[in-house]
Design an enzyme around this catalytic site. Structure first.
Site, short mmCIF file in Angstrom:
data_model
loop_
_atom_site.label_atom_id
_atom_site.label_comp_id
_atom_site.label_asym_id
_atom_site.label_seq_id
_atom_site.Cartn_x
_atom_site.Cartn_y
_atom_site.Cartn_z
N CYS A 145 -3.55 4.57 1.57
CA CYS A 145 -3.19 3.37 2.32
C CYS A 145 -3.34 2.13 1.44
O CYS A 145 -2.45 1.27 1.38
CB CYS A 145 -4.07 3.26 3.57
N CYS A 146 -4.47 2.04 0.70
CA CYS A 146 -4.69 0.92 -0.21
C CYS A 146 -3.60 0.89 -1.29
O CYS A 146 -3.15 -0.17 -1.72
CB CYS A 146 -6.06 1.00 -0.88
N CYS A 150 -11.17 -1.04 -3.48
CA CYS A 150 -9.84 -0.61 -3.05
C CYS A 150 -8.97 -0.23 -4.25
O CYS A 150 -7.88 0.30 -4.08
CB CYS A 150 -9.15 -1.71 -2.27
N CYS A 204 -10.77 -2.06 8.21
CA CYS A 204 -11.72 -1.59 7.19
C CYS A 204 -12.83 -2.59 6.89
O CYS A 204 -13.52 -2.46 5.87
CB CYS A 204 -10.96 -1.26 5.91
N CYS A 242 -9.11 -5.98 5.02
CA CYS A 242 -8.23 -5.64 6.15
C CYS A 242 -9.07 -5.45 7.42
O CYS A 242 -10.21 -4.98 7.35
CB CYS A 242 -7.48 -4.35 5.85
#
Ligand code: SF4
Length: 256
Positions: A135-136, A244, A219, A216
């Site tokens: 996702c990162c 990240c 997170c 985010c």
């Protein structure tokens, strides 16, 4: 109007704002500030094109403020991952409206986000570190590569005090493909907030809600008294090296 002003009406009685809680400068704050200003001037003069990466956290608003105060030719970029808090997006809009230095926003490729969410679900990052990193990769690393393309150097808000993984952060890091300037590397959290308080710098309202580190929304959580500075980032993971990828190096020295 600053975030501090906006929030003043929302504070519960007896609740102190981040700027009141943390603004305690080091004895040598003036010397640190002078070194930081000189470093940024050097970056602009000797390493153009150079850009500031801003997460819109406390350190980054300080750096942007110094860039603007010194009228340096250093544009700013922000990665809007599509998962930022409303408070961060609100500060982004205020910053774009008031900053002398241009502020560019980089977003992920929408198609890649849609496919990832369709395949793995909205909350995939909680299922495994690999999915979190995937996702990162889509929301941060790919836009970061676009933001840094053609840049000779970049500027970050990394501080040694932030975590064990950042304890050795140098003021100038030449160990990557492009030079990285960390002008607040030796600043304390108290120094950062002293600058914000004495210059009336606009800051992220999340800091008033016990978020020292801004990321985010899925997170990042608020921290409790006694928790580490970055304990609220990817809090369900146990690794001491919770990053990240933006500031992680491979063995070859390039960003991971
Ligand atoms: S911090 Fe969380 S939401 Fe943001 S890009 Fe990484 S895994 Fe995705």
């Amino acid at each position: 109007m600053t975030a501090a002003t906006n929030l003043s009406a929302l504070q519960a009685p007896g609740m102190t704002r981040a700027v009141q809680r943390h603004a305690h400068p080091s004895a040598d704050f003036d010397a640190k500030l002078a070194r930081t200003q000189a470093l940024l001037q050097r970056a602009a003069a000797d390493c153009a094109p150079v850009t500031q990466a801003s997460s819109l956290g406390a350190e980054d608003v300080v750096i942007t403020h110094i860039i603007n105060a010194l009228a340096l030719d250093i544009p700013v970029f922000v990665l809007d991952t599509g998962a930022l808090h409303p408070e961060t997006l609100a500060l982004l809009e205020r910053t774009r409206a008031t900053s002398r230095a241009p502020v560019t926003v980089y977003r992920p490729v929408q198609e890649a986000v849609v496919q990832f969410v369709a395949r793995e679900g909205q909350n995939a990052m909680y299922r495994s570190i690999d999915l979190r990193k995937a996702c990162c990769g889509i929301r941060k690393m790919e836009p970061l590569a676009r933001a840094l393309k053609g840049e000779k150097a970049w500027i970050t808000g990394l501080r040694r005090e932030q975590s064990a993984a950042r304890a050795e952060v140098p003021a100038i890091d030449t160990g990557e493909a492009r030079t990285k300037f960390n002008p607040l590397s030796d600043w304390t959290w108290g120094d950062v907030w002293h600058y914000i308080a004495t210059r009336d710098v606009d800051y992220n309202a999340l800091h008033d809600q016990f978020y020292p580190s801004i990321g985010c929304a899925p997170c990042t959580r608020a921290i409790s008294l006694g928790e580490d500075f970055r304990a609220g980032r990817w809090w369900w993971e146990t690794s001491d090296l919770k990053e990240c990828g933006l500031h992680v190096k491979t063995t070859e020295g390039a960003p991971a």
